[in-house]
Design a protein around this motif. Structure first.
Motif, mmCIF file in Angstrom:
data_model
loop_
_atom_site.group_PDB
_atom_site.id
_atom_site.type_symbol
_atom_site.label_atom_id
_atom_site.label_comp_id
_atom_site.label_asym_id
_atom_site.label_seq_id
_atom_site.Cartn_x
_atom_site.Cartn_y
_atom_site.Cartn_z
ATOM 1 N N PRO A 193 0.808 -1.230 0.000
ATOM 2 C CA PRO A 193 0.000 0.000 0.000
ATOM 3 C C PRO A 193 0.840 1.279 0.000
ATOM 4 O O PRO A 193 0.526 2.230 -0.717
ATOM 5 N N ALA A 194 1.916 1.304 0.765
ATOM 6 C CA ALA A 194 2.767 2.505 0.802
ATOM 7 C C ALA A 194 3.467 2.707 -0.541
ATOM 8 O O ALA A 194 3.586 3.843 -1.027
ATOM 9 N N ILE A 195 3.925 1.619 -1.146
ATOM 10 C CA ILE A 195 4.576 1.706 -2.455
ATOM 11 C C ILE A 195 3.589 2.210 -3.508
ATOM 12 O O ILE A 195 3.898 3.089 -4.319
ATOM 13 N N ALA A 196 2.372 1.649 -3.491
ATOM 14 C CA ALA A 196 1.345 2.060 -4.446
ATOM 15 C C ALA A 196 0.965 3.524 -4.245
ATOM 16 O O ALA A 196 0.773 4.262 -5.219
ATOM 17 N N ALA A 197 0.853 3.948 -2.991
ATOM 18 C CA ALA A 197 0.514 5.344 -2.698
ATOM 19 C C ALA A 197 1.591 6.291 -3.240
ATOM 20 O O ALA A 197 1.271 7.312 -3.856
ATOM 21 N N SER A 246 -5.965 11.057 -6.944
ATOM 22 C CA SER A 246 -4.759 10.324 -6.546
ATOM 23 C C SER A 246 -4.431 10.564 -5.079
ATOM 24 O O SER A 246 -4.000 9.640 -4.378
ATOM 25 N N THR A 247 -4.650 11.760 -4.591
ATOM 26 C CA THR A 247 -4.421 12.049 -3.173
ATOM 27 C C THR A 247 -5.376 11.243 -2.303
ATOM 28 O O THR A 247 -4.972 10.679 -1.279
ATOM 29 N N ALA A 248 -6.638 11.160 -2.714
ATOM 30 C CA ALA A 248 -7.622 10.387 -1.945
ATOM 31 C C ALA A 248 -7.263 8.907 -1.930
ATOM 32 O O ALA A 248 -7.343 8.255 -0.884
ATOM 33 N N GLY A 283 3.308 10.081 -7.360
ATOM 34 C CA GLY A 283 4.379 10.460 -8.269
ATOM 35 C C GLY A 283 3.911 10.613 -9.704
ATOM 36 O O GLY A 283 4.374 11.490 -10.436
ATOM 37 N N VAL A 284 2.963 9.791 -10.100
ATOM 38 C CA VAL A 284 2.481 9.822 -11.483
ATOM 39 C C VAL A 284 1.366 10.847 -11.669
ATOM 40 O O VAL A 284 1.342 11.564 -12.658
ATOM 41 N N SER A 285 0.446 10.927 -10.720
ATOM 42 C CA SER A 285 -0.745 11.761 -10.906
ATOM 43 C C SER A 285 -0.987 12.789 -9.807
ATOM 44 O O SER A 285 -2.027 13.435 -9.797
ATOM 45 N N GLY A 286 -0.041 12.933 -8.898
ATOM 46 C CA GLY A 286 -0.255 13.799 -7.745
ATOM 47 C C GLY A 286 -0.310 15.284 -8.021
ATOM 48 O O GLY A 286 -0.798 16.056 -7.201
ATOM 49 N N SER A 287 0.170 15.718 -9.187
ATOM 50 C CA SER A 287 0.155 17.154 -9.455
ATOM 51 C C SER A 287 -0.581 17.510 -10.739
ATOM 52 O O SER A 287 -0.638 18.665 -11.111
ATOM 53 N N GLY A 288 -1.162 16.531 -11.388
ATOM 54 C CA GLY A 288 -1.877 16.779 -12.639
ATOM 55 C C GLY A 288 -3.365 16.938 -12.425
ATOM 56 O O GLY A 288 -3.826 17.207 -11.303
#
Length: 106
Positions: free
Chosen positions: A13-17, A33-35, A22-27
């Motif tokens: 879960p931590a790796i997936a988070a 992705s944050t949720a 990293g991929v979608s956190g700022s787009g």
């Protein structure tokens, strides 16, 4: 045969988070992705997750069974999730998942 695990206490879960952020956190998908990342790493998620030994024991049982089942659903939430996926239409299932993870509606 298929082993379908539910929530298991591992580092996944931590790796997936981290990956989803990293991929979608700022787009454009940042809120979703944050949720998802928050849901994956929540303490309550870890508390409800099953120990990895449950999966190991199920694999052992499956490979040593004289007549193994086609499918083994084990771990927290595996059976209800499989049931809901088959019982609900796609949109209803997506709504359940979105609400469970806290993902905002788009």
């Amino acid at each position: 045969m298929v082993i379908e695990p539910g929530g298991i206490k591992t580092e996944w879960p931590a790796i997936a988070a981290q990956k989803v952020l990293g991929v979608s956190g700022s787009g454009p998908y940042a809120p979703q992705s944050t949720a998802v990342a928050t849901s994956l790493t929540a303490e309550s998620t870890q508390r409800r997750s099953s120990p990895p030994q449950l999966i190991a024991g199920t694999i052992t049982k499956a490979v040593t069974a004289r007549r193994p089942k086609t499918r083994y659903a084990v771990g927290f939430g595996a059976k209800p999730m499989i049931f809901l996926r088959g019982a609900l239409p796609d949109r209803a299932f997506d709504t359940v998942i979105r609400r469970a993870t806290g993902v905002p509606a788009t």
